[in-house]
Design an enzyme around this catalytic site. Structure first.
Site, PDB file in Angstrom:
ATOM      1  N   ASP A   1      -7.030   4.442  -4.586  1.00  0.00           N
ATOM      2  CA  ASP A   1      -7.690   4.355  -3.274  1.00  0.00           C
ATOM      3  C   ASP A   1      -8.288   5.745  -3.062  1.00  0.00           C
ATOM      4  O   ASP A   1      -8.500   6.490  -4.044  1.00  0.00           O
ATOM      5  CB  ASP A   1      -6.679   3.977  -2.176  1.00  0.00           C
ATOM      6  CG  ASP A   1      -7.337   3.625  -0.838  1.00  0.00           C
ATOM      7  OD1 ASP A   1      -7.792   2.493  -0.670  1.00  0.00           O
ATOM      8  OD2 ASP A   1      -7.437   4.509   0.053  1.00  0.00           O
TER       9      ASP A   1
ATOM     10  N   LYS B   1       0.869  -1.185   0.000  1.00  0.00           N
ATOM     11  CA  LYS B   1       0.000   0.000   0.000  1.00  0.00           C
ATOM     12  C   LYS B   1       0.898   1.224   0.000  1.00  0.00           C
ATOM     13  O   LYS B   1       2.042   1.161   0.454  1.00  0.00           O
ATOM     14  CB  LYS B   1      -0.880   0.007   1.260  1.00  0.00           C
ATOM     15  CG  LYS B   1      -2.083   0.915   1.170  1.00  0.00           C
ATOM     16  CD  LYS B   1      -3.268   0.254   0.465  1.00  0.00           C
ATOM     17  CE  LYS B   1      -4.382   1.241   0.209  1.00  0.00           C
ATOM     18  NZ  LYS B   1      -5.597   0.571  -0.296  1.00  0.00           N
TER      19      LYS B   1
HETATM   20  P1  NDP Z   1     -12.857   8.014  -3.121  1.00  0.00           P
HETATM   21  O1  NDP Z   1     -11.799   9.017  -2.894  1.00  0.00           O
HETATM   22  O2  NDP Z   1     -13.370   7.790  -4.489  1.00  0.00           O
HETATM   23  O3  NDP Z   1     -14.118   8.333  -2.181  1.00  0.00           O
HETATM   24  C1  NDP Z   1     -13.981   8.426  -0.799  1.00  0.00           C
HETATM   25  C2  NDP Z   1     -15.312   8.861  -0.216  1.00  0.00           C
HETATM   26  O4  NDP Z   1     -15.232   8.797   1.210  1.00  0.00           O
HETATM   27  C3  NDP Z   1     -15.644  10.303  -0.556  1.00  0.00           C
HETATM   28  O5  NDP Z   1     -17.039  10.465  -0.586  1.00  0.00           O
HETATM   29  C4  NDP Z   1     -15.027  11.052   0.634  1.00  0.00           C
HETATM   30  O6  NDP Z   1     -15.575  12.328   0.872  1.00  0.00           O
HETATM   31  C5  NDP Z   1     -15.364  10.106   1.759  1.00  0.00           C
HETATM   32  N1  NDP Z   1     -14.405  10.266   2.861  1.00  0.00           N
HETATM   33  C6  NDP Z   1     -13.050  10.194   2.786  1.00  0.00           C
HETATM   34  N2  NDP Z   1     -12.503  10.438   3.998  1.00  0.00           N
HETATM   35  C7  NDP Z   1     -13.539  10.674   4.831  1.00  0.00           C
HETATM   36  C8  NDP Z   1     -13.647  10.993   6.214  1.00  0.00           C
HETATM   37  N3  NDP Z   1     -12.543  11.095   6.969  1.00  0.00           N
HETATM   38  N4  NDP Z   1     -14.884  11.143   6.748  1.00  0.00           N
HETATM   39  C9  NDP Z   1     -15.998  11.030   5.989  1.00  0.00           C
HETATM   40  N5  NDP Z   1     -15.971  10.743   4.673  1.00  0.00           N
HETATM   41  C10 NDP Z   1     -14.763  10.561   4.106  1.00  0.00           C
HETATM   42  O7  NDP Z   1     -12.284   6.643  -2.486  1.00  0.00           O
HETATM   43  P2  NDP Z   1     -12.795   5.157  -2.710  1.00  0.00           P
HETATM   44  O8  NDP Z   1     -14.252   5.138  -2.941  1.00  0.00           O
HETATM   45  O9  NDP Z   1     -11.888   4.513  -3.679  1.00  0.00           O
HETATM   46  O10 NDP Z   1     -12.466   4.519  -1.282  1.00  0.00           O
HETATM   47  C11 NDP Z   1     -13.405   4.473  -0.223  1.00  0.00           C
HETATM   48  C12 NDP Z   1     -12.996   3.396   0.762  1.00  0.00           C
HETATM   49  O11 NDP Z   1     -12.958   2.117   0.082  1.00  0.00           O
HETATM   50  C13 NDP Z   1     -11.616   3.557   1.380  1.00  0.00           C
HETATM   51  O12 NDP Z   1     -11.631   3.046   2.707  1.00  0.00           O
HETATM   52  C14 NDP Z   1     -10.726   2.656   0.524  1.00  0.00           C
HETATM   53  O13 NDP Z   1      -9.566   2.220   1.211  1.00  0.00           O
HETATM   54  C15 NDP Z   1     -11.693   1.494   0.266  1.00  0.00           C
HETATM   55  N6  NDP Z   1     -11.376   0.661  -0.869  1.00  0.00           N
HETATM   56  C16 NDP Z   1     -11.283   1.188  -2.131  1.00  0.00           C
HETATM   57  C17 NDP Z   1     -11.020   0.362  -3.202  1.00  0.00           C
HETATM   58  C18 NDP Z   1     -11.033   0.863  -4.598  1.00  0.00           C
HETATM   59  O14 NDP Z   1     -10.979   0.016  -5.524  1.00  0.00           O
HETATM   60  N7  NDP Z   1     -11.124   2.150  -4.859  1.00  0.00           N
HETATM   61  C19 NDP Z   1     -10.737  -1.076  -3.013  1.00  0.00           C
HETATM   62  C20 NDP Z   1     -10.950  -1.541  -1.660  1.00  0.00           C
HETATM   63  C21 NDP Z   1     -11.218  -0.677  -0.650  1.00  0.00           C
HETATM   64  P3  NDP Z   1     -14.728  13.643   0.448  1.00  0.00           P
HETATM   65  O15 NDP Z   1     -14.791  13.669  -1.045  1.00  0.00           O
HETATM   66  O16 NDP Z   1     -15.430  14.758   1.123  1.00  0.00           O
HETATM   67  O17 NDP Z   1     -13.325  13.448   0.956  1.00  0.00           O
END
Ligand code: NDP
Length: 446
Positions: free
Chosen positions: A165, A125
């Site tokens: 991510d 990571k």
């Molecule tokens: P994105 O950046 O596309 O989206 C993240 C989302 O979560 C946004 O809506 C963001 O809001 C919100 N968010 C981030 N930090 C916070 C916080 N501290 N409090 C509240 N909301 C928050 O990321 P992903 O969708 O790719 O990832 C989301 C989760 O899924 C993560 O935990 C990641 O590790 C996990 N994941 C992702 C994978 C992937 O293929 N992308 C694979 C496996 C797991 P804002 O825009 O306001 O920051």
């Protein structure tokens, strides 16, 4: 003191300032005691201490110039955690909260998750404390190029293959891939999540969210239930949340919430396909905030600074970030009759919240199993790149479904074998761990 507790204490002593890493390690270790009773050879080979210490950590300076001509400096890092079953594989996170403890927690989870996919991929990571929010495309490009100017020497299609991510989507992967190619002169499958048409796999953007819902479908099926007609609370509105919502809708579920770091929206009429399209355009193209939804759809309500777990729902799908379901959220979910949780985000449920949910008998799909669809399709992207081939959406989606169904079965079978029938947290940890431990034993002390 028990063997696993001793091993855990050594982890804490070595890096006392990494609470998220401790949390991720303990959530696994506390379930492994029966494995060591059955396999003393893992203890003899000190697998636990080797598994919790990364093979390599790289940190580096990332200098770049903003649109006003000011020189900015961020910190970049990559944790190459474990390569027993394949090249290091895991995403890059760009978010101001990124530090080594968070990247190590994510990398550690990734080792077992990747083992569960049954693909030959190790765990890694990386990321940076860079915040893409509010930056222009050119600033993001300059940052990504500078980040890759150091990272390129540590990665490769058969060495370490990063992906996206939080904060890293198709745009960032594109800029980093371009820079890698320029520096090395090589076109190779060194990153996944690439754009369709230049090496990306169909269904990769959808994979984590779709996989999360396939896993949910399997959990519900084990109790004779289906998604159809169920009310679902989703957090996040990024990559995972968007495609999670899309798949829930395709199975006839109702989505009532989505969120970002500012707060959440509640739509009592449900977020249907056309409203979801609007959210996707807002987030992926206009890069706006979720609160804008209530201007477009006045029937909905925006709750500033809150999480959606107080809403009445049958199913919760946390898809934003770590520790987003805490004790209060878990208590509310149980009180309101929530029957199942499938984790899309990594470690979104705190240990205290998990205890409340588990005591109440809520079906629980842990992240390292439920969100493994993203990395599974990344591995399929690597296969397509290595063969200079391209598969149809139907083929990739059906492989994804097959992999997720298989992961659910592996978890359920391992849980039953170790006398924790129905406990998919224990099952995921044990099934993933044994696969990695066996590979490490075969390869000697390296
Ligand atoms: P994105 O950046 O596309 O989206 C993240 C989302 O979560 C946004 O809506 C963001 O809001 C919100 N968010 C981030 N930090 C916070 C916080 N501290 N409090 C509240 N909301 C928050 O990321 P992903 O969708 O790719 O990832 C989301 C989760 O899924 C993560 O935990 C990641 O590790 C996990 N994941 C992702 C994978 C992937 O293929 N992308 C694979 C496996 C797991 P804002 O825009 O306001 O920051």
């Amino acid at each position: 003191m028990s063997y696993v507790k001793e091993a855990f204490d050594r982890v804490k002593l070595r890096d006392p300032d990494q609470p998220e890493f401790h949390q991720a390690v303990w959530e696994v270790l506390e379930t492994l005691e029966p494995v060591f009773d059955k396999h003393p050879e893992y203890k003899d080979a000190n697998i636990l201490e080797r598994l919790t210490e990364p093979e390599r950590i790289i940190t580096f300076r990332v200098p770049w110039v903003d649109d006003n001509g000011n020189v900015q400096v961020n910190r970049g890092m990559r944790v190459e955690f474990n390569s027993a079953i394949g090249p290091y594989k895991g995403g890059l996170r760009f978010h101001p909260s990124v530090n080594l403890g968070i990247i190590k927690f994510l990398g550690f989870e990734q080792i077992l998750k990747n083992a569960l996919t049954t693909r030959p991929i190790g765990g890694g990571k990386g990321g940076s404390d860079f915040d893409p929010k509010g930056k222009s495309d050119m600033e993001v490009m300059r940052f990504c190029q500078s980040f890759m100017s150091e990272l390129y020497r540590h990665i490769g299609a058969n060495v370490d293959v990063p992906a996206g991510d939080i904060g890293v989507g198709g745009r960032e992967i594109g800029y980093m891939f371009g820079q890698y190619k320029k520096l090395t002169g090589k076109w190779e499958g060194v990153l996944t999540g690439k754009g369709y048409g230049w090496g990306g796999s169909l269904i990769r953007p959808e994979a984590t969210g779709y996989g999360q819902v396939y896993f949910l479908r399997e959990m519900l099926a084990s109790k004779g239930e289906t998604i159809e007609g169920k009310t679902c609370a989703i957090s996040g509105s990024g990559n995972v949340a968007q495609y999670c919502a899309q798949k829930v809708l395709s199975y006839g579920g109702k989505v009532i919430t989505m969120s970002d770091s500012g707060g959440y929206i509640f739509d009592k009429d449900g977020i249907d396909e056309s409203k979801l399209d609007w959210i996707m355009d807002l987030k992926n193209n206009r890069r706006g905030r979720i609160k804008e939804y209530v201007k477009e759809y006045p029937g909905a309500v925006y709750h500033e600074g809150k999480r959606p777990w107080g809403e009445v729902c049958d199913i919760a799908l946390p898809s934003a970030t770590q520790n987003e379901i805490e004790e209060k959220g878990a208590t509310n979910l149980v009180k309101n009759g929530c029957m199942a949780i499938s984790e899309g985000a990594n470690m979104p449920t705190s240990p205290e919240a998990y205890t409340i949910l588990s005591d109440a008998g809520v079906l629980f799909g842990p992240a390292k199993a439920a969100n493994a669809g993203g990395v599974a399709v990344s591995a399929l992207e690597m296969s397509q790149n290595a063969a200079f081939d391209e598969w149809t959406s139907e083929k990739v989606d059906s492989k994804l479904d097959h992999i997720m169904t298989g992961i659910h079965k592996q978890c359920a079978d391992a849980a039953e074998e170790y006398n924790h029938k129905g406990n998919l947290v224990v099952g995921a940890n044990i099934a993933g761990f044994i696969k990695v431990a066996e590979a490490m034993l075969d390869q000697g002390v390296v």
